[in-house]
Design an enzyme around this catalytic site. Structure first.
Site, mmCIF file in Angstrom:
data_model
loop_
_atom_site.group_PDB
_atom_site.id
_atom_site.type_symbol
_atom_site.label_atom_id
_atom_site.label_comp_id
_atom_site.label_asym_id
_atom_site.label_seq_id
_atom_site.Cartn_x
_atom_site.Cartn_y
_atom_site.Cartn_z
ATOM 1 N N ASN A 6 26.506 -34.193 20.004
ATOM 2 C CA ASN A 6 27.018 -35.178 21.027
ATOM 3 C C ASN A 6 26.057 -35.216 22.147
ATOM 4 O OD1 ASN A 6 28.373 -36.188 23.033
ATOM 5 N ND2 ASN A 6 29.765 -34.786 23.544
ATOM 6 N N LYS A 8 25.820 -37.222 24.788
ATOM 7 C CA LYS A 8 26.187 -37.411 26.055
ATOM 8 C C LYS A 8 25.675 -38.452 26.804
ATOM 9 C CE LYS A 8 28.108 -32.537 26.287
ATOM 10 N NZ LYS A 8 28.557 -31.751 26.926
ATOM 11 N N HIS A 84 37.020 -36.275 24.498
ATOM 12 C CA HIS A 84 35.897 -35.210 25.012
ATOM 13 C C HIS A 84 36.412 -35.043 26.567
ATOM 14 C CE1 HIS A 84 32.299 -32.975 26.218
ATOM 15 N NE2 HIS A 84 32.296 -32.786 25.040
ATOM 16 N N GLU A 86 34.937 -34.230 29.084
ATOM 17 C CA GLU A 86 34.256 -34.809 30.158
ATOM 18 C C GLU A 86 35.123 -36.242 30.361
ATOM 19 O OE1 GLU A 86 30.447 -34.735 28.662
ATOM 20 O OE2 GLU A 86 30.354 -32.502 29.000
ATOM 21 N N GLU A 150 37.157 -27.288 21.739
ATOM 22 C CA GLU A 150 36.154 -27.139 22.663
ATOM 23 C C GLU A 150 36.896 -26.415 23.923
ATOM 24 O OE1 GLU A 150 32.338 -29.597 21.899
ATOM 25 O OE2 GLU A 150 33.957 -30.810 23.081
ATOM 26 N N GLY A 156 28.523 -26.524 28.086
ATOM 27 C CA GLY A 156 27.533 -26.650 28.947
ATOM 28 C C GLY A 156 27.244 -25.506 29.872
ATOM 29 N N SER A 186 28.519 -24.435 23.971
ATOM 30 C CA SER A 186 27.483 -23.684 23.974
ATOM 31 C C SER A 186 27.102 -23.149 22.623
ATOM 32 C CB SER A 186 27.667 -22.418 25.021
ATOM 33 O OG SER A 186 27.708 -23.007 26.357
HETATM 34 P P1 PGA Z 1 27.351 -28.030 25.024
HETATM 35 O O1 PGA Z 1 28.211 -29.164 24.752
HETATM 36 O O2 PGA Z 1 27.204 -27.578 23.583
HETATM 37 O O3 PGA Z 1 26.049 -28.373 25.747
HETATM 38 O O4 PGA Z 1 28.399 -26.864 25.664
HETATM 39 C C1 PGA Z 1 29.398 -29.290 23.620
HETATM 40 C C2 PGA Z 1 30.114 -30.698 23.825
HETATM 41 O O5 PGA Z 1 30.418 -30.977 24.972
HETATM 42 O O6 PGA Z 1 30.741 -31.239 22.889
#
Ligand code: PGA
Length: 242
Positions: A6, A8, A84, A86, A150, A156, A186
């Site tokens: 992903n 983003k 997601h 976010e 997640e 992140g 992560s």
């Molecule tokens: P990250 O993000 O691997 O940077 O923690 C995962 C995600 O948001 O899908």
């Protein structure tokens, strides 16, 4: 096993072309890349399986800033990430809109990676299962649906769920809806093998570590050999090896 990257809001078309020219997916693992909308066409040219990061439920209409399932299919996009954290945190996505997006995308023939996961405060309050039950209960049971667990506090942040925490959450999600479940939060080359080695972890949704070809390829290699989960797309509705 399915490894999805992903991106983003990173990588326009030029950076996308650079990545796909350098990236080689190992055999034995399904790989999906989810670039920003403006980079989808370039990404599709690579021959890799490409997902969008969101999709609207209507075919067309007065929905400024949104993209329909048919528009993605026309471009050769195979699916979409939906819900997601976010989107939920910053853009008002709710369980209801997640359900509408998933249903429309699946009905149009797209694959869907639907994201669920608890906040840190919810985990601390012992509410993880309640949150997952609420979020999973709206998802359609469909052979092209993959769920991504997640934990929001692990996205992140460099904080990863322990393999045991991931396993427990995945087993719980599967008890609610028996679909493949990816772990996200992560994931890095250093922790991928241990997470992916859990019996109910069927792959990973990778953010930061998917932005460069080598760490992403290393995560894919950690998954290869554990069995392949084919991503859903308009032509092939099977999920092999799960
Ligand atoms: P990250 O993000 O691997 O940077 O923690 C995962 C995600 O948001 O899908």
């Amino acid at each position: 096993m399915l490894i999805a990257g992903n991106w983003k809001m990173f990588k326009g078309p030029a950076a996308t072309r650079e990545f796909t020219a350098a990236f080689r997916a190992p055999d034995g693992v399904g790989v999906v890349l989810a670039p920003p909308f403006v980079s989808l066409a370039v990404a599709v040219e690579s021959g890799l399986t490409i997902y969008a990061q969101n999709v609207h439920w209507a075919e067309e209409g007065a929905f400024t800033g949104e993209i329909s399932p048919g528009m993605l299919l026309e471009l050769g996009v195979a699916g979409a990430i939906v819900g997601h954290s976010e989107r939920r945190q910053y853009f008002g996505e709710t369980d209801e809109t997640v359900a509408k997006r998933c249903e429309a995308a699946l009905a149009a023939g797209l694959g869907v990676i639907a994201c669920v996961g608890e906040l840190e405060s919810e985990r601390e309050a012992g509410e993880t299962e309640d949150v997952l039950r609420r979020q999973v209960s709206v998802l359609p049971d469909d052979e092209r649906l993959v769920i991504a667990y997640e934990p929001v506090w692990a996205i992140g942040t460099g904080k990863t769920a322990t393999p045991e925490m991931a396993q427990d959450a995945h087993a719980f999600v599967k008890s609610l809806l028996d679909r493949p479940v990816l772990y996200g939060g992560s994931v890095k080359p250093e922790n991928a093998a241990e997470l992916l080695g859990q019996p109910d972890v069927d792959g990973a949704l990778v953010g930061g570590a998917s932005l460069e070809p080598e760490p992403f390829a290393a995560i894919c290699r950690a998954a290869s050999g554990v069995g392949s989960t084919e991503p859903g797309n308009g032509e092939d509705t099977s999920f092999a090896g799960v």
